[in-house]
Structures are given as structure tokens and as C-alpha cells.
Motif scaffolding. Structure first.
Motif, PDB file in Angstrom:
ATOM      1  N   PHE A 286       0.868  -1.286   0.006  1.00 48.07           N
ATOM      2  CA  PHE A 286      -0.086   0.100   0.140  1.00 48.07           C
ATOM      3  C   PHE A 286       0.869   1.399   0.030  1.00 48.07           C
ATOM      4  N   CYS A 287       0.296   2.166  -0.813  1.00 49.22           N
ATOM      5  CA  CYS A 287       1.107   3.600  -1.069  1.00 49.22           C
ATOM      6  C   CYS A 287       2.517   3.299  -1.035  1.00 49.22           C
ATOM      7  N   SER A 288       3.287   2.596  -1.940  1.00 50.68           N
ATOM      8  CA  SER A 288       4.744   2.417  -1.924  1.00 50.68           C
ATOM      9  C   SER A 288       5.260   2.931  -2.942  1.00 50.68           C
ATOM     10  N   GLY A 289       4.473   3.552  -3.763  1.00 49.03           N
ATOM     11  CA  GLY A 289       5.089   4.462  -5.075  1.00 49.03           C
ATOM     12  C   GLY A 289       5.679   5.619  -4.598  1.00 49.03           C
ATOM     13  N   ALA A 290       5.388   6.759  -5.354  1.00 49.83           N
ATOM     14  CA  ALA A 290       5.918   7.969  -5.074  1.00 49.83           C
ATOM     15  C   ALA A 290       5.322   8.698  -3.713  1.00 49.83           C
ATOM     16  N   THR A 291       4.160   8.511  -3.669  1.00 52.63           N
ATOM     17  CA  THR A 291       3.704   9.199  -2.413  1.00 52.63           C
ATOM     18  C   THR A 291       4.398   8.583  -1.000  1.00 52.63           C
ATOM     19  N   GLY A 292       4.661   7.320  -0.952  1.00 54.08           N
ATOM     20  CA  GLY A 292       5.698   6.817   0.027  1.00 54.08           C
ATOM     21  C   GLY A 292       6.818   6.949   0.109  1.00 54.08           C
ATOM     22  N   ARG A 293       7.565   7.851  -0.910  1.00 52.43           N
ATOM     23  CA  ARG A 293       8.837   7.967  -1.132  1.00 52.43           C
ATOM     24  C   ARG A 293       9.403   9.372  -1.336  1.00 52.43           C
ATOM     25  N   ASN A 294       8.390  10.251  -1.335  1.00 48.89           N
ATOM     26  CA  ASN A 294       8.758  11.604  -1.533  1.00 48.89           C
ATOM     27  C   ASN A 294       9.349  12.508  -0.558  1.00 48.89           C
ATOM     28  N   GLY A 295       9.591  13.761  -0.547  1.00 53.60           N
ATOM     29  CA  GLY A 295      10.317  14.704   0.530  1.00 53.60           C
ATOM     30  C   GLY A 295       9.288  15.002   1.608  1.00 53.60           C
ATOM     31  N   GLY A 296       8.118  14.849   1.568  1.00 55.61           N
ATOM     32  CA  GLY A 296       7.266  14.974   2.608  1.00 55.61           C
ATOM     33  C   GLY A 296       6.830  16.515   2.980  1.00 55.61           C
ATOM     34  N   HIS A 297       6.858  17.315   1.419  1.00 56.26           N
ATOM     35  CA  HIS A 297       6.860  18.848   1.539  1.00 56.26           C
ATOM     36  C   HIS A 297       5.301  18.810   1.052  1.00 56.26           C
ATOM     37  N   LEU A 298       4.494  19.541   1.727  1.00 50.68           N
ATOM     38  CA  LEU A 298       2.890  19.959   1.164  1.00 50.68           C
ATOM     39  C   LEU A 298       2.889  21.299   1.298  1.00 50.68           C
ATOM     40  N   THR A 299       3.648  22.105   0.139  1.00 44.59           N
ATOM     41  CA  THR A 299       3.974  23.402   0.221  1.00 44.59           C
ATOM     42  C   THR A 299       3.674  24.009  -1.050  1.00 44.59           C
ATOM     43  N   PRO A 300       2.746  24.651  -1.130  1.00 40.79           N
ATOM     44  CA  PRO A 300       2.531  25.385  -2.572  1.00 40.79           C
ATOM     45  C   PRO A 300       3.760  26.224  -3.244  1.00 40.79           C
ATOM     46  N   TYR A 301       4.059  26.378  -4.599  1.00 40.31           N
ATOM     47  CA  TYR A 301       4.957  27.077  -4.933  1.00 40.31           C
ATOM     48  C   TYR A 301       4.738  28.404  -4.819  1.00 40.31           C
ATOM     49  N   SER A 302       3.434  29.066  -4.561  1.00 42.16           N
ATOM     50  CA  SER A 302       3.155  30.353  -4.316  1.00 42.16           C
ATOM     51  C   SER A 302       3.632  31.186  -5.713  1.00 42.16           C
TER      52      SER A 302
ATOM     53  N   SER B 280       4.791  15.435 -12.146  1.00 43.52           N
ATOM     54  CA  SER B 280       6.410  15.906 -12.404  1.00 43.52           C
ATOM     55  C   SER B 280       7.043  16.360 -11.014  1.00 43.52           C
ATOM     56  N   GLY B 281       7.162  15.640 -10.055  1.00 42.79           N
ATOM     57  CA  GLY B 281       7.831  15.874  -8.861  1.00 42.79           C
ATOM     58  C   GLY B 281       7.292  16.905  -7.832  1.00 42.79           C
ATOM     59  N   HIS B 282       5.848  17.148  -8.295  1.00 39.48           N
ATOM     60  CA  HIS B 282       5.406  18.041  -7.398  1.00 39.48           C
ATOM     61  C   HIS B 282       3.909  17.709  -7.170  1.00 39.48           C
ATOM     62  N   GLY B 283       3.628  16.770  -6.537  1.00 36.50           N
ATOM     63  CA  GLY B 283       2.342  16.013  -6.593  1.00 36.50           C
ATOM     64  C   GLY B 283       1.676  16.396  -5.107  1.00 36.50           C
ATOM     65  N   MET B 284       2.416  16.312  -4.036  1.00 34.13           N
ATOM     66  CA  MET B 284       1.732  16.558  -2.696  1.00 34.13           C
ATOM     67  C   MET B 284       0.962  17.969  -2.822  1.00 34.13           C
ATOM     68  N   PRO B 285       1.066  18.971  -3.393  1.00 35.44           N
ATOM     69  CA  PRO B 285       0.289  20.070  -3.369  1.00 35.44           C
ATOM     70  C   PRO B 285      -0.519  20.041  -4.446  1.00 35.44           C
TER      71      PRO B 285
END
Length: 480
Positions: free
Chosen positions: A113-129, A432-437
Motif C-alpha cells: 500500500f502507498c509504496s510508490g512516489a507518495t511513500g517515497r517523496n520529500g514530505g513537503h506539502l507546500t505550494p509554489y506560491s 512531475s515531482g510536485h504531487g503533494m500540493p
């Protein structure tokens, strides 16, 4: 700028905006190589901090990994990361307003479960603004660039609100703070230009941006760069998705099941090709088949295995979790510099230095997250001691080092919407590497489309915050 890309992959396009650590200079020959193959996730991937950093980090890891698959479902979701689980969550919310028999939703996952990019990213939930606003405006126009900012603000606010409403903040390690972007004179000049253009477009939230000069940055954070600070959050992504799955599964609107270690190897038209809710398509796995009326592809970089028409290039990211010195006195802010991004984890021992999650080393053109690149690993180890002199020991080995596969698109933006030529199939992928936000909001849009299909209207409302150029099709859209 540090060169952290082990294999330079060049594509026959230029990215609409620079993406963290991946160079936009590509060639057609390498692109043909990248698009010539695609695979399912490899077995035995590296262990990430998020998936293995605590004994209970992934309680759903192997749920549904044995036993028979459901013979039929109303909605099948391929992928159990933030996109796939968010689709189920939003669908439960949409259907709860219109009491109907519980909709059968089955989520299929190739590995844990959740072993792809979501389970492996940097943990940032931050908009680019405002960052990259000018690039987006040049390509897509002012309204679309503003919507891209609005989407990310909406996602960050929505996830924080969910955590607050359900008391999850501590459970998912949600830390509200800021992100400090560092750079040289050219980077600062570009950022101020982006800021001015976003300000002219009346983008919300710019009053919260703090510009920090070199001397102030050195005094406050111990680094010799100037930069700017924007509001942001850090989170344990897997823990958030785990709670989100539980919330969706508890909804009376859904009969939600999870099937891990059930890779979908192909999808074929069912013998019954009517519009019956559970009979249009057949999903094939090594463990059997499931008949399904609606399918959502939420496998990000692996989307092309089932949908080769989507231009999504795999890029392997490499991340470390390493300790700062005990007397480092670091803030809880996240940082971004030269494509590298990092943040301190909440303190787990007052006698030890904080654990820093640092990512940004990329190898384009591979789906193999079972290995680590030693050259990138060396650069990752040397990076923080060079940025924060005296706060990190150069001989400190990471506590964890892992890799994961991201999916990059030609524009740097995701595909969201129907799969053309395949009625009842939808996609949300290519972040493209910016999925959390972004993924949580894009899943909301696909859930609206699915709900419109299930209720027979085929109609769905377009959120004001959604960039229209993300959409693969606008059939049935209301509010464009």
C-alpha cells in the motif's frame, strides 16, 4: 549549480517551468529511449523513511494481498498513493449527499500500500506560491497561471483542515511553518520578477511572503544565501494517506476494498459492452480478473504501462534522512536550493540532532527504485555541510537512503480527466515531482467526473481553482 543528475535524459520539448533538480535541456534521441519501454513497479524496492521509519508506519502494507479478487466492482482504481486514495475519499463525500446503494470501489496496488512516489517523496506539502509564475503565464496565460497557484493553496489548506477536523495533526506529523527558498543574485532577480507578475495578476497570499537578505539569513539560519520565505507544511505522506483511506472506507456511501500485490497487467473490453455499471471493462492481474464499469488510472509514472499514449517520463529521485549536529539549532522550516529540498523532522530526542529529510538527486529514464546511485549519494551527503557550515558533520552517514519513481510530463503539469477512446476510464497522473500540493485536488476533479457517470448525468462542476489546461477533455463540464 550542483550536477545531481546521473543520466541526462533529453526530451523533444522544453518544460513550461523549471522543475526541482531536473534540467529542461533534452534531446529527441534520449526521449525515444525513455518512451520505448515501460514496466510495472519493480520488486524489492529500497525502504524509504516513510514506509519503514517506524514499526507501524504502514499498517495497510499488505492488506488484500492474498485471497480472491472481487469478481465485479463499480469503480476500480489503479494505484494506492495519494491520487488513488483521494479519488475514493472525494467520491465518498460526493455520493454521501445523494443516498444510493453503496458504490463498490476496489483499489489495486502492484506492491505494498502507498509504496510508490507518495511513500517515497520529500514530505513537503507546500505550494509554489509565486515561484515559476512567469513561466506558466508565458505558456498558458495569466488566468491559468493564477489558477495553478489557487489549486496548490486549496490543496494545502484542505489537507490541513482535514487533519484539524479529525485530530490527525500529530498522527501524520503535520508541521505548519514555512519554506525558505535560497539562491544567488540571478535566482533572486527571477523570483522578484515572478512575484511582481503574480502581484499584477492579484494572486492571493503574497502579503505572507518575506524577503530575507544575506546577513539576516546568516544570523537566523546559519547559511550565506539570500532568499524568501513562504507559508508551508511538512507531513508524513503515507500516514496521511492511511488515515484518508480509513475515512473513505468508513463512509456508508462506499463499499471500499483494497487489494495490494495485485498489479493490473492489462485492461480489456468485457464481453458485456453495455453501459452496465459493473460490466464494461475487465482488469487482469496475476491473481485473477475483476469486471468494472469505471476505471481510474492513478499510477503516476507507471501510467504508460496501461495507457502508452500518455507522455509520462520516469525519473528516479534519491533521498536521504540524515542527522544534524545536536547543537545545530535548526528551525522547522523547509528549504529549497538549486533543486535540492529538505526539512527537519519533529524532534524525537532532545539529546540528538534533528533528522533531516533531503532530496533532489535525480536519474531520468528508469523505473528501477530497487537501487541507489552512489554518485548522487555522495553529493547528497556533502550538500548540507556545505550549506550550513558547522551544523552537520561531513562524515555522518544517512540513517536511511532510498529512491522512488516520479512521472514527468512535457508541460510539467498532470493529466486530469477522461481517457479518450475508452469510455468510463479516467486518469490523474504525471505530477512531475510536485504531487503533494496538487494530487489531492486533481483527484477531486476526477471524482466529480466519476460521480457524474455513476448518477447517469455525465455532468460535473469545474472548480474555480482548477487550471483548465490540465484537463484531457471537457465533456460534461459545467462552469467552464
Amino acid at each position: 549549480m550542483r550536477a545531481l543528475v546521473a543520466l541526462v535524459l533529453v526530451l523533444p520539448f522544453a518544460l513550461a517551468r523549471p522543475l526541482d533538480g531536473v534540467p529542461p535541456e533534452y534531446t529527441a534521441q534520449a526521449a525515444q529511449h525513455a518512451f520505448a519501454f515501460t514496466t510495472l513497479p519493480v520488486e524489492n524496492p529500497t525502504h524509504s523513511f516513510w514506509t519503514h521509519g517506524a514499526p507501524d508506519a504502514n499498517p495497510l502494507a499488505r492488506v488484500g494481498s492474498t485471497g480472491p479478487l472481487p469478481p465485479a466492482a463499480d469503480v476500480c482504481v489503479v494505484g494506492s498513493g495519494i491520487s488513488g486514495v483521494s479519488v475514493a475519499h472525494h467520491l465518498a463525500h460526493l455520493l454521501s449527499a445523494h443516498p444510493v446503494p453503496s458504490v463498490r470501489v476496489a483499489i489495486f496496488e502492484a506492491r505494498d500500500f502507498c509504496s510508490g512516489a507518495t511513500g517515497r517523496n520529500g514530505g513537503h506539502l507546500t505550494p509554489y506560491s509565486f515561484a515559476h509564475f512567469g513561466d506558466a503565464e508565458n505558456v498558458f496565460g495569466t488566468r491559468e497561471a493564477a489558477r495553478a497557484v489557487a489549486l496548490e493553496d486549496h490543496v494545502a489548506d484542505s489537507i490541513a483542515a482535514l487533519a484539524d477536523a479529525h485530530g490527525w495533526a500529530n498522527e501524520i506529523d503535520l508541521v505548519a511553518g514555512g519554506r525558505i527558498s535560497l539562491g544567488d543574485a540571478d535566482v533572486l532577480a527571477g523570483a522578484r520578477d515572478d512575484f511582481a507578475r503574480a502581484e499584477s495578476a492579484r494572486v492571493d497570499g503574497l502579503e505572507n511572503v518575506e524577503w530575507i537578505e544575506k546577513d539576516a539569513m546568516r544570523e537566523r539560519f546559519g547559511t550565506a544565501y539570500a532568499g524568501w520565505r513562504t507559508p508551508g507544511n511538512n507531513v508524513w505522506p503515507l500516514k496521511f494517506v492511511t488515515r484518508l483511506f480509513g475515512l473513505a472506507q468508513a463512509s456508508p456511501a462506499l463499499n471500499l476494498t483494497l487489494h495490494t500485490h495485485a498489479p493490473v497487467t492489462s485492461i480489456t473490453p468485457s464481453a458485456n459492452t453495455t453501459d452496465d455499471a459493473s460490466g464494461r471493462w475487465t482488469l487482469h492481474t496475476p491473481r485473477g480478473t475483476t469486471s468494472c464499469g469505471t476505471i481510474v488510472h492513478a499510477a503516476n509514472a507507471y501510467t504508460r504501462f496501461l495507457l502508452p499514449e500518455f507522455a509520462i517520463t520516469p525519473v528516479r529521485g534519491q533521498v536521504i534522512a540524515t542527522r544534524a549536529r545536536a547543537d545545530a539549532n535548526l528551525s522547522l522550516d523547509a528549504f529549497l536550493l538549486e533543486g535540492m529540498y529538505w526539512f527537519p523532522r519533529p524532534a524525537d530526542d532532545e539529546h540528538r540532532g534533528p533528522l533531516i529529510v533531503l532530496g533532489g538527486g535525480h536519474t531520468p529514464g528508469t523505473y528501477n527504485d530497487a537501487v541507489r546511485d552512489p554518485v548522487i549519494g555522495k553529493d547528497l551527503r556533502a550538500f548540507l555541510p556545505s550549506v550550513f557550515p558547522g551544523k552537520f558533520d561531513v562524515d555522518t552517514e544517512p540513517e536511511v537512503e532510498w529512491t522512488g519513481i516520479m512521472g514527468f510530463t512535457p508541460s510539467g503539469d498532470p493529466y486530469v480527466g477522461p481517457v479518450r477512446g475508452a469510455p468510463g476510464q479516467f486518469v490523474t497522473a504525471g505530477f512531475s515531482g510536485h504531487g503533494m500540493p496538487r494530487a489531492f485536488g486533481c483527484a477531486d476533479v476526477v471524482a466529480r467526473m466519476v460521480a457524474g457517470r455513476l448518477n447517469g448525468s455525465g455532468e460535473w462542476d469545474v472548480p474555480a481553482w482548477l487550471p483548465r489546461h490540465y484537463l484531457t477533455d471537457t465533456d460534461g463540464a459545467r462552469g467552464l
